[in-house]
Design a protein around this motif. Sequence first.
Motif: not given
Length: 375
Positions: A284-285, A293-294, A296-298, A301
């Motif tokens: 993701i980074e 994926r970046r 929607w990351d939060k 999680k």
Amino acid sequence: TKGADVPEEQKAGWTSFIKSLAKMTGDLSSMTAPPFILSPVSLTEFPAYWCEHPQVFAQISEGKNEFERTELVLKWFICTLKGQYTTRNEKMGSEKKPLNPVLGELFYGVWPDVNGRGETRLIVEQVSHHPPITAYYIENKKAGVKLQGHSGQKTAFTGTAINVKQSGHAVLTVTPKNGGPEEKYLITLPKLRIEGIIWGSPYIELTDSNAIQSSTGYTAQIDYKGKGYFTGKPHSYKASISKGSKTQQSYEGQWTGVSYIGGSKGPVFFDAHLPKEEVSVKPIEEQGEWESRRLWDKVAKGIKGGNYDLAGVEKSRIENDQRQRRKDEAAASSNWQHAHFTYVDSDPEYQSLAALLHDKLTPAHEDGYIFKGNI
Ligand code: CLR
């Protein structure tokens, strides 16, 4: 009993969700569903299911003649079904509501070269938000096999199940290893029924038929039946490859299990227990801000950790940002530009292949999203 598989504290939410389904107008994306049914995965990731058996995909170009290659295309198509339609049940216990992609959302992946089969690359872009449409391109250059397609869904609630009609199509292009001319295969998409809604444990059954039409004149038709029709087993299908009015070969079995050439006592055609290879994605980074994926990351999680307030806040942030972008575009009389695909209102490849499909499995014209070639 009804809602038996729904967590106690979400039973009321599930009941009102089912009630809201009755008022649904073809687009499930706008539906507010109780947390237990939410998946942390966006629909832009789904095209990866087309290639979780990269060697089966690569081997299509090794077929010795037109019939053999059509049969290899059929085998590859069948091998994708278990992943496409049962993965969420296997990983998360039931079918779930995926994240509804934003316009311009991207998903990139790769299946590495193993044993010289060649590297397979995947490029996905959300090309429409209303209605949701996802375009994708998959290519193994070394093998001479590529797939271009787009996918959308129209949904209707029957009272006990959700009927999903898939819109869109895919075209597979094969350059035969034995030097023959390039071949095209139009792939139409099956219908699905989401069953088990009342109990709170949704799962997919495929229904009706879809077809694979080759530019060489061969046609494969796949007919789906659930429990009780062909064999008394769920997830069953029968397929046949024909040319003109002549059937060349038939196949039958379960798309989640073993299927056979000819009748159920024939040689094995495909065994769906073959281990799958999930797509590899950059951490993701290292992803760009539009990569799924970046982006929607939060939210993901929040859903995974049971922190639904966080998920809700982050989801609203993304949606508000989208609304603002659309307003700004309208004010500037500009349009969002696709990164990887060009829209055409009649896909020429679709049109010429659909004309060969004699039994009207599909309309004569469909729009398309053509990959720009910037892989
Ligand atoms: C997307 C294209 C893929 C195959 C595929 C598999 C599962 C389908 C999905 C498609 C579209 C969205 C879908 C999903 C199953 C459930 C989900 C229909 C066709 C809906 C939107 C969520 C319904 C909510 C219930 C789980 C209650 O190649």
